[in-house]
Design an enzyme around this catalytic site. Structure first.
Site, PDB file in Angstrom:
ATOM      1  N   GLU A   1     -33.974 -13.492 -26.286  1.00 58.71           N
ATOM      2  CA  GLU A   1     -34.314 -12.288 -27.076  1.00 58.71           C
ATOM      3  C   GLU A   1     -33.788 -11.008 -26.414  1.00 58.71           C
ATOM      4  O   GLU A   1     -33.822  -9.945 -27.034  1.00 58.71           O
ATOM      5  CB  GLU A   1     -35.836 -12.219 -27.308  1.00 58.71           C
ATOM      6  CG  GLU A   1     -36.689 -11.738 -26.143  1.00 58.71           C
ATOM      7  CD  GLU A   1     -36.869 -12.754 -25.015  1.00 58.71           C
ATOM      8  OE1 GLU A   1     -36.213 -13.817 -25.044  1.00 58.71           O
ATOM      9  OE2 GLU A   1     -37.652 -12.444 -24.094  1.00 58.71           O
TER      10      GLU A   1
ATOM     11  N   HIS B   1     -34.074 -15.587 -21.235  1.00 58.01           N
ATOM     12  CA  HIS B   1     -34.616 -14.764 -22.326  1.00 58.01           C
ATOM     13  C   HIS B   1     -33.566 -14.552 -23.424  1.00 58.01           C
ATOM     14  O   HIS B   1     -32.867 -13.530 -23.412  1.00 58.01           O
ATOM     15  CB  HIS B   1     -35.002 -13.378 -21.794  1.00 58.01           C
ATOM     16  CG  HIS B   1     -36.229 -13.349 -20.958  1.00 58.01           C
ATOM     17  ND1 HIS B   1     -37.468 -12.984 -21.452  1.00 58.01           N
ATOM     18  CD2 HIS B   1     -36.421 -13.633 -19.660  1.00 58.01           C
ATOM     19  CE1 HIS B   1     -38.359 -13.053 -20.498  1.00 58.01           C
ATOM     20  NE2 HIS B   1     -37.753 -13.437 -19.392  1.00 58.01           N
TER      21      HIS B   1
ATOM     22  N   CYS C   1     -39.113 -18.526 -21.038  1.00 55.31           N
ATOM     23  CA  CYS C   1     -39.532 -18.103 -19.703  1.00 55.31           C
ATOM     24  C   CYS C   1     -41.039 -18.331 -19.501  1.00 55.31           C
ATOM     25  O   CYS C   1     -41.455 -19.467 -19.385  1.00 55.31           O
ATOM     26  CB  CYS C   1     -39.090 -16.663 -19.456  1.00 55.31           C
ATOM     27  SG  CYS C   1     -38.915 -16.302 -17.710  1.00 55.31           S
TER      28      CYS C   1
HETATM   29  N1  GLN Z   1     -42.638 -15.162 -13.533  1.00 61.17           N
HETATM   30  C1  GLN Z   1     -43.266 -15.133 -14.814  1.00 61.17           C
HETATM   31  C2  GLN Z   1     -44.455 -16.096 -14.877  1.00 61.17           C
HETATM   32  O1  GLN Z   1     -44.691 -16.829 -13.985  1.00 61.17           O
HETATM   33  C3  GLN Z   1     -42.300 -15.443 -15.928  1.00 61.17           C
HETATM   34  C4  GLN Z   1     -41.231 -14.397 -15.978  1.00 61.17           C
HETATM   35  C5  GLN Z   1     -40.725 -14.080 -17.334  1.00 61.17           C
HETATM   36  O2  GLN Z   1     -41.266 -14.506 -18.356  1.00 61.17           O
HETATM   37  N2  GLN Z   1     -39.687 -13.271 -17.341  1.00 61.17           N
HETATM   38  O3  GLN Z   1     -45.139 -16.097 -15.858  1.00 61.17           O
END
Ligand code: GLN
Length: 186
Positions: free
Chosen positions: A170, A168, A78
């Site tokens: 994890e 994610h 992410c």
């Molecule tokens: N929206 C977040 C960002 O731009 C990422 C979201 C996440 O890691 N769950 O960093």
């Protein structure tokens, strides 16, 4: 195998729990010295704009860049994907991704949702993909292998030792993606 987890911000504890469950020795990475003697690194989800800033204030950016250039295996999830990307389309003006994988991403494309994801080559059936304000991968270069797609966009990509997910793993209670990443490095 000693795996670092970038622990500047975000869901690093959850990654540590997964790696503990897999019996992998872990180090929380906060300063440049923490990067030494790592065999792999995880960059967690969280907020990529904050992580970007903390990479500079911690002094980690240059040594991390160097380790990545030298082929350190890394799993970015992410926000971790955003940090590792080639280009962030709607980042903050000071957001400088590490360019470890040839992906172009746009931030905050999803709400919070769980989607069943079919991962190429992963035994045991679909993976429960937990998406939280996840980025969407808008383009990938020829060096990038797409291991899973959802809604017409890559959600799990690999370029040599660099693996990235928009979701994610994890937070899913399913260890298979960490296992596959670590297994590919040995
Ligand atoms: N929206 C977040 C960002 O731009 C990422 C979201 C996440 O890691 N769950 O960093």
């Amino acid at each position: 195998m000693k795996a670092g987890i970038l622990a500047l911000q975000g869901a690093f504890r959850e990654h540590r729990e997964v790696l503990d469950a897999l019996g992998v020795e872990t180090v929380e990475v906060r300063i440049p010295a923490d990067l030494s003697a790592l065999d792999a690194l995880v960059i967690p989800g969280g907020e990529s704009t904050t992580m970007n800033r903390l990479l500079d204030t911690s002094g980690l950016r240059a040594p991390l860049h160097e380790r990545l250039r030298d082929g350190l295996p890394v799993l970015g999830t992410c926000a971790g994907l955003i940090v590792l990307a080639h280009e962030v389309l709607d980042g903050r003006p000071d957001q400088a991704p590490l360019d470890a994988i040839d992906c172009t991403v746009r931030r905050n494309a999803y709400g919070t949702q769980v989607q069943s994801v079919d991962v190429h080559g992963l035994p045991g059936g679909p993976f429960p993909g937990v998406f939280i304000r996840a980025p969407v991968v808008e383009a990938v270069g020829p060096t990038v292998e797409i291991l899973a797609e959802h809604g017409g966009h890559p959600v799990l990509c690999r370029s040599g030792p660099v693996w990235v997910t928009t979701f994610h793993p994890e937070l899913s209670g399913d260890l298979r993606i960490h296992q596959a990443f670590l297994g590919a490095q040995t």
